[in-house]
Design a protein around this motif. Structure first.
Motif, PDB file in Angstrom:
ATOM      1  N   SER A  69       0.842  -1.195   0.000  1.00 41.47           N
ATOM      2  CA  SER A  69       0.000   0.000   0.000  1.00 41.47           C
ATOM      3  C   SER A  69       0.881   1.250   0.000  1.00 41.47           C
ATOM      4  O   SER A  69       2.112   1.179   0.073  1.00 41.47           O
ATOM      5  CB  SER A  69      -0.927   0.004   1.212  1.00 41.47           C
ATOM      6  N   GLU A  95       3.602   1.864   2.749  1.00 41.08           N
ATOM      7  CA  GLU A  95       4.533   0.737   2.675  1.00 41.08           C
ATOM      8  C   GLU A  95       5.449   0.886   1.462  1.00 41.08           C
ATOM      9  O   GLU A  95       6.636   0.564   1.527  1.00 41.08           O
ATOM     10  CB  GLU A  95       3.744  -0.574   2.602  1.00 41.08           C
ATOM     11  N   GLY A 130       3.901  -6.060   3.694  1.00 42.33           N
ATOM     12  CA  GLY A 130       3.931  -4.854   4.508  1.00 42.33           C
ATOM     13  C   GLY A 130       2.712  -4.734   5.404  1.00 42.33           C
ATOM     14  O   GLY A 130       1.694  -5.390   5.184  1.00 42.33           O
ATOM     15  N   LYS A 131       2.847  -3.871   6.416  1.00 45.32           N
ATOM     16  CA  LYS A 131       1.737  -3.624   7.332  1.00 45.32           C
ATOM     17  C   LYS A 131       1.869  -2.224   7.906  1.00 45.32           C
ATOM     18  O   LYS A 131       2.962  -1.818   8.321  1.00 45.32           O
ATOM     19  CB  LYS A 131       1.733  -4.653   8.469  1.00 45.32           C
ATOM     20  N   VAL A 132       0.767  -1.484   7.902  1.00 44.01           N
ATOM     21  CA  VAL A 132       0.735  -0.185   8.575  1.00 44.01           C
ATOM     22  C   VAL A 132       0.504  -0.448  10.055  1.00 44.01           C
ATOM     23  O   VAL A 132      -0.506  -1.042  10.440  1.00 44.01           O
ATOM     24  CB  VAL A 132      -0.375   0.716   7.993  1.00 44.01           C
ATOM     25  N   VAL A 182       3.191   8.220   9.508  1.00 47.00           N
ATOM     26  CA  VAL A 182       2.730   6.826   9.478  1.00 47.00           C
ATOM     27  C   VAL A 182       3.908   5.944   9.859  1.00 47.00           C
ATOM     28  O   VAL A 182       5.050   6.223   9.475  1.00 47.00           O
ATOM     29  CB  VAL A 182       2.230   6.415   8.076  1.00 47.00           C
ATOM     30  N   GLU A 183       3.648   4.879  10.611  1.00 49.79           N
ATOM     31  CA  GLU A 183       4.681   3.891  10.923  1.00 49.79           C
ATOM     32  C   GLU A 183       4.292   2.563  10.282  1.00 49.79           C
ATOM     33  O   GLU A 183       3.157   2.103  10.420  1.00 49.79           O
ATOM     34  CB  GLU A 183       4.853   3.730  12.434  1.00 49.79           C
ATOM     35  N   VAL A 184       5.242   1.958   9.560  1.00 50.75           N
ATOM     36  CA  VAL A 184       4.967   0.711   8.853  1.00 50.75           C
ATOM     37  C   VAL A 184       6.036  -0.319   9.160  1.00 50.75           C
ATOM     38  O   VAL A 184       7.121   0.002   9.667  1.00 50.75           O
ATOM     39  CB  VAL A 184       4.897   0.925   7.318  1.00 50.75           C
ATOM     40  N   ARG A 185       5.712  -1.550   8.834  1.00 49.91           N
ATOM     41  CA  ARG A 185       6.650  -2.666   8.987  1.00 49.91           C
ATOM     42  C   ARG A 185       6.704  -3.415   7.661  1.00 49.91           C
ATOM     43  O   ARG A 185       5.652  -3.685   7.053  1.00 49.91           O
ATOM     44  CB  ARG A 185       6.190  -3.602  10.110  1.00 49.91           C
ATOM     45  N   LYS A 229      11.260  -1.601  10.338  1.00 48.42           N
ATOM     46  CA  LYS A 229      10.238  -0.649  10.748  1.00 48.42           C
ATOM     47  C   LYS A 229      10.645   0.716  10.229  1.00 48.42           C
ATOM     48  O   LYS A 229      11.823   1.070  10.265  1.00 48.42           O
ATOM     49  CB  LYS A 229      10.077  -0.625  12.266  1.00 48.42           C
TER      50      LYS A 229
END
Length: 343
Positions: free
Chosen positions: A247, A250, A272-274, A289-292, A307
C-alpha cells in the motif's frame, strides 16, 4: 523561479499535467495502486474515453467486474492492451491474468490465454467467478493457455483519449522500448501499449510485470537501466511509483530498503503492514505513518523485518488532468525519517 510565478506560468502556458508534476518536483513514490490481481485483454485501437462501457465484449462483463470490486472488495486492476502485429493473432484475443501467489511474494504469477474472439467474454467471466469462489468453467480454456511465464511484460500507457499527456509522452517511450529493447531480448521481453491505469500526472508511466512495479516521469536515458538493471539503483529512484504488492506508505518505506539492498531486493519475498498513523478526517492524508516490511530471501535462508516512520516533508502543486485551463492542487510529499532493521 518563485512559487507564485511558477503557479502563473503553469496555469497559463502548460497543457499537460505531467509537465506540471515534473516541473514542481512531485515525487511519484507511493502512487501505485495496490493489486492482488491484474487482468489484461487485447482490444484493437482506437480506444475511446469510455471504451469499457462501449465495447460489446467488455460491456458484457462489466456488471460482474463491478460486483467483484465493489461488493467482494477484490483488488483487481483491468487494463486493455493493443494487439501487436508480431505478438497477436487475427481472430483471437489474448488475455493475461496475474495473481498474487502468497502473502509474502516478489512477483505475480501469470496465466495467459489466446482464445477465439467469440470466447473472450466467457473466459473473463470464468476468471471473475473463480475470484468470487463461484462455480466456473475456467478449466475449459486450458487448450488455449500459453506457456509464457518466462516473458517479462512492459506496459506503457498511451491512452490519449483519457489524458493527452499519456499519448504525448507515453507513445515515444512505448515505441522506443518496442523497437529497441523487445527485439534484443531473445523472446524474453514484450512491450505493449495500454489503456489508463492511474497517474496521468506521471506520464510517461509503465507497469513492469511479473514484478508489478510501476514507473513514472520516465526519461529515454533511464530505459537501459530500467530494462537491464545493470547499474546503480539510485539512477531510477526518482522514477519509481512503487510496488503494487504494497500500500501507499509501505511503498514509500520499501523504496528506501531497496536503495540499501540494490537490484537483488526485487527478488526478495515481501509483505507490509501499517502499524500506526496520525488520526485524520476522512479524505485527509496523515502527517506521519509507521509501517513494517517483512522480507525473506528467495531460498528462505534469510528472514527479517524493517520498521519505518514516514513523515510529511512539504507539499507541491500538481495537476491530476491535462486541460486548456490547468487546475492545480496541493499534495503532501513524504520522506522516510527513520528506518531500522528489527529482526
Amino acid at each position: 523561479m518563485p512559487i507564485q510565478h511558477t503557479h502563473e506560468f503553469l496555469t497559463k502556458y502548460c497543457r499537460f499535467c505531467s509537465l506540471v508534476s515534473k516541473t514542481n518536483g512531485e515525487d511519484p513514490i507511493g502512487t501505485a495502486d495496490t493489486c492482488d490481481y491484474w487482468l489484461m485483454m487485447e482490444i484493437p485501437l482506437p480506444w475511446s474515453q469510455n471504451i469499457f462501457e462501449e465495447n460489446p465484449t467488455l460491456k458484457s462483463v462489466l456488471g460482474l467486474f463491478q460486483e467483484l470490486v465493489f461488493q467482494h472488495r477484490i483488488k483487481l486492476k483491468p487494463i486493455l492492451i493493443a494487439p501487436d502485429l508480431e505478438y497477436s493473432y487475427p481472430g483471437f484475443t489474448r488475455v493475461l491474468y496475474y495473481y498474487r501467489p502468497a502473502k509474502l511474494f516478489s512477483q505475480f504469477e501469470k496465466q495467459e490465454f489466446v482464445v477465439p474472439e467469440s470466447e473472450a467474454a466467457a473466459l473473463v467471466t470464468a476468471i471473475f467467478k473463480q475470484l468470487m469462489q463461484q462455480p466456473n468453467d475456467l478449466s475449459e480454456f486450458q487448450q488455449y493457455q500459453q506457456q509464457t511465464s518466462h516473458i517479462r511484460e512492459l506496459m506503457v500507457c498511451t491512452h490519449a483519449q483519457v489524458d493527452l499527456a499519456c499519448g504525448r509522452f507515453g507513445t515515444p517511450i512505448y515505441r522506443r522500448l518496442r523497437k529497441e529493447y523487445a527485439p534484443a531480448s531473445n523472446g524474453k521481453l514484450r512491450v505493449w501499449q495500454t489503456t489508463h491505469f492511474g497517474g496521468h500526472q506521471f506520464a510517461p508511466t509503465l507497469i513492469d510485470l511479473p514484478q508489478g512495479c510501476l514507473w513514472g516521469h520516465i526519461e529515454p536515458e533511464i530505459l537501459d537501466l530500467l530494462v537491464k538493471r545493470n547499474g546503480s539503483v539510485f539512477g531510477v529512484r526518482q522514477y519509481y511509483r512503487g510496488w503494487t504488492g504494497l500500500s501507499k506508505f509501505e511503498q514509500i518505506a520499501e523504496r528506501e530498503i531497496w536503495m540499501q539492498f540494490g537490484w537483488n531486493w526485487l527478488n526478495y519475498l515481501k509483505a507490509g503492514k501499517v502499524m500506526t498513523m496520525e488520526q485524520v478526517a476522512e479524505g485527509q492524508e496523515p502527517d506521519w505513518v509507521e509501517v513494517r516490511i517483512n522480507f525473506t530471501d528467495p531460498d528462505s535462508s534469510t528472514k527479517g523485518a524493517y520498521k519505518a516512520k514516514i513523515e510529511v516533508c512539504g507539499e507541491v502543486m500538481t495537476a491530476f488532468n491535462s486541460a486548456k485551463e490547468i487546475e492545480l492542487e496541493a499534495v503532501k510529499q513524504y520522506r522516510v525519517s527513520h528506518l531500522a532493521k528489527v529482526e
